[in-house]
Design a protein around this motif. Structure first.
Motif, mmCIF file in Angstrom:
data_model
loop_
_atom_site.group_PDB
_atom_site.id
_atom_site.type_symbol
_atom_site.label_atom_id
_atom_site.label_comp_id
_atom_site.label_asym_id
_atom_site.label_seq_id
_atom_site.Cartn_x
_atom_site.Cartn_y
_atom_site.Cartn_z
ATOM 1 N N LYS A 17 -1.801 -4.671 -3.901
ATOM 2 C CA LYS A 17 -0.414 -4.607 -4.306
ATOM 3 C C LYS A 17 0.140 -3.251 -4.076
ATOM 4 C CE LYS A 17 -1.574 -5.255 -9.032
ATOM 5 N NZ LYS A 17 -1.285 -5.613 -10.457
ATOM 6 N N THR A 18 -0.704 -2.225 -3.835
ATOM 7 C CA THR A 18 -0.099 -0.893 -3.678
ATOM 8 C C THR A 18 0.157 -0.785 -2.007
ATOM 9 O OG1 THR A 18 -2.184 0.239 -3.372
ATOM 10 C CG2 THR A 18 -1.260 0.250 -5.766
ATOM 11 N N LEU A 19 -0.340 -1.676 -1.354
ATOM 12 C CA LEU A 19 -0.053 -1.481 -0.045
ATOM 13 C C LEU A 19 0.925 -2.465 0.301
ATOM 14 C CD1 LEU A 19 -3.657 -1.638 1.262
ATOM 15 C CD2 LEU A 19 -2.256 0.340 1.313
ATOM 16 N N GLY A 20 1.703 -3.296 -0.400
ATOM 17 C CA GLY A 20 2.690 -4.225 -0.379
ATOM 18 C C GLY A 20 2.044 -5.246 0.565
ATOM 19 N N LEU A 21 0.968 -5.921 0.010
ATOM 20 C CA LEU A 21 0.446 -6.904 0.623
ATOM 21 C C LEU A 21 0.073 -8.026 -0.266
ATOM 22 C CD1 LEU A 21 -2.522 -5.150 2.985
ATOM 23 C CD2 LEU A 21 -0.220 -6.178 3.781
ATOM 24 N N GLU B 72 -6.733 -8.562 9.223
ATOM 25 C CA GLU B 72 -5.930 -7.603 10.257
ATOM 26 C C GLU B 72 -5.786 -6.308 9.919
ATOM 27 O OE1 GLU B 72 -5.576 -6.633 14.018
ATOM 28 O OE2 GLU B 72 -6.550 -8.305 13.416
ATOM 29 N N TYR B 73 -5.153 -6.133 8.559
ATOM 30 C CA TYR B 73 -4.790 -4.852 8.100
ATOM 31 C C TYR B 73 -6.092 -4.110 7.820
ATOM 32 C CZ TYR B 73 -2.009 -1.493 5.486
ATOM 33 O OH TYR B 73 -1.637 -0.332 5.041
#
Length: 93
Positions: free
Chosen positions: A11-15, A25-26
């Motif tokens: 969630k902190t990575l916006g995913l 992939e990220y």
């Protein structure tokens, strides 16, 4: 609170609500290790190997603080896993 200063929650990575393939992939692109209780990532790791490396948490239903404790307790094993080129999956319980 994260496991280490270099760790990130999805969630902190916006995913949040992102497809597993996109997270995979990220992690590959950003040289991350995926840590999850999700068996889908385990299967993906068996199928595709690494990168990214995958730490499979077999801890059942538990709190985030319990997961952090498991990771802290196994920090030496995790570090060795990160250094081994041939290994793609580490299972912790």
């Amino acid at each position: 609170m994260g496991f280490s200063p270099d760790s990130f929650y999805i969630k902190t990575l916006g995913l949040t609500n992102t497809d597993d393939a996109e997270i995979w992939e990220y992690a590959t692109t950003n040289d991350f290790v995926i840590v999850s209780k999700d068996s889908d990532f385990h299967q993906r790791s068996l199928l595709y190997g690494h990168p990214p490396k995958f730490i499979y948490l077999r801890v059942g239903n538990c709190s985030t603080s319990k997961i952090v404790q498991v990771l802290q307790d196994e920090i030496d094993i995790i570090s060795q896993f990160g250094d081994r080129e041939a290994e793609s999956i580490l299972v912790l319980s």
